[in-house]
Design a protein around this motif. Sequence first.
Motif, PDB file in Angstrom:
ATOM      1  N   LEU A  27      -6.299  27.775  50.448  1.00 12.96           N
ATOM      2  CA  LEU A  27      -6.607  28.914  49.593  1.00 12.96           C
ATOM      3  C   LEU A  27      -5.447  29.893  49.544  1.00 12.96           C
ATOM      4  O   LEU A  27      -5.235  30.573  48.545  1.00 12.96           O
ATOM      5  N   SER A  28      -4.690  29.993  50.635  1.00 15.28           N
ATOM      6  CA  SER A  28      -3.553  30.907  50.716  1.00 15.28           C
ATOM      7  C   SER A  28      -2.316  30.153  51.166  1.00 15.28           C
ATOM      8  O   SER A  28      -2.417  29.107  51.803  1.00 15.28           O
ATOM      9  N   GLU A  29      -1.155  30.702  50.826  1.00 16.49           N
ATOM     10  CA  GLU A  29       0.107  30.127  51.270  1.00 16.49           C
ATOM     11  C   GLU A  29       1.010  31.231  51.790  1.00 16.49           C
ATOM     12  O   GLU A  29       0.927  32.384  51.342  1.00 16.49           O
ATOM     13  N   LYS A  30       1.881  30.881  52.696  1.00 19.72           N
ATOM     14  CA  LYS A  30       2.809  31.836  53.294  1.00 19.72           C
ATOM     15  C   LYS A  30       3.663  32.479  52.204  1.00 19.72           C
ATOM     16  O   LYS A  30       4.163  31.806  51.311  1.00 19.72           O
ATOM     17  N   GLY A  31       3.814  33.799  52.291  1.00 17.01           N
ATOM     18  CA  GLY A  31       4.673  34.527  51.366  1.00 17.01           C
ATOM     19  C   GLY A  31       4.064  34.844  50.021  1.00 17.01           C
ATOM     20  O   GLY A  31       4.738  35.385  49.145  1.00 17.01           O
ATOM     21  N   GLU A  32       2.796  34.558  49.824  1.00 16.95           N
ATOM     22  CA  GLU A  32       2.164  34.821  48.525  1.00 16.95           C
ATOM     23  C   GLU A  32       1.931  36.309  48.324  1.00 16.95           C
ATOM     24  O   GLU A  32       1.843  37.085  49.271  1.00 16.95           O
TER      25      GLU A  32
END
Length: 106
Positions: A27-32
């Motif tokens: 659902l989320s990614e690093k640096g988003e």
Amino acid sequence: MRRAAALAAALLVLVSCAKSPATAKPLSEKGEKLYSVKGKILGRDASDNSLRLDHEAIPGFMEAMAMDYPERGAKVQELPADKSKIVARLHVTDDKVWITDVKRVP
């Protein structure tokens, strides 16, 4: 016989752990960066699990427009009906955008 039972057990574990296409990506990614998006659902494409939204301007990111967004975390067939007004979370990285948490609003 034991080998067949072990293989069957391994297959059962794999099948029970399999993810659906809607949840295959995180659902989320690093640096988003996260934004709130408000708009209306114009349509959907179940084959790539995306919604076509006619959305308001997103301050600090983009002007109002109609655009397709991949949805992560839910199957688009289970989201509010076309023409529904919605609010969602827009996730943005250097090379991708996607939405999550699509909710109908009055």
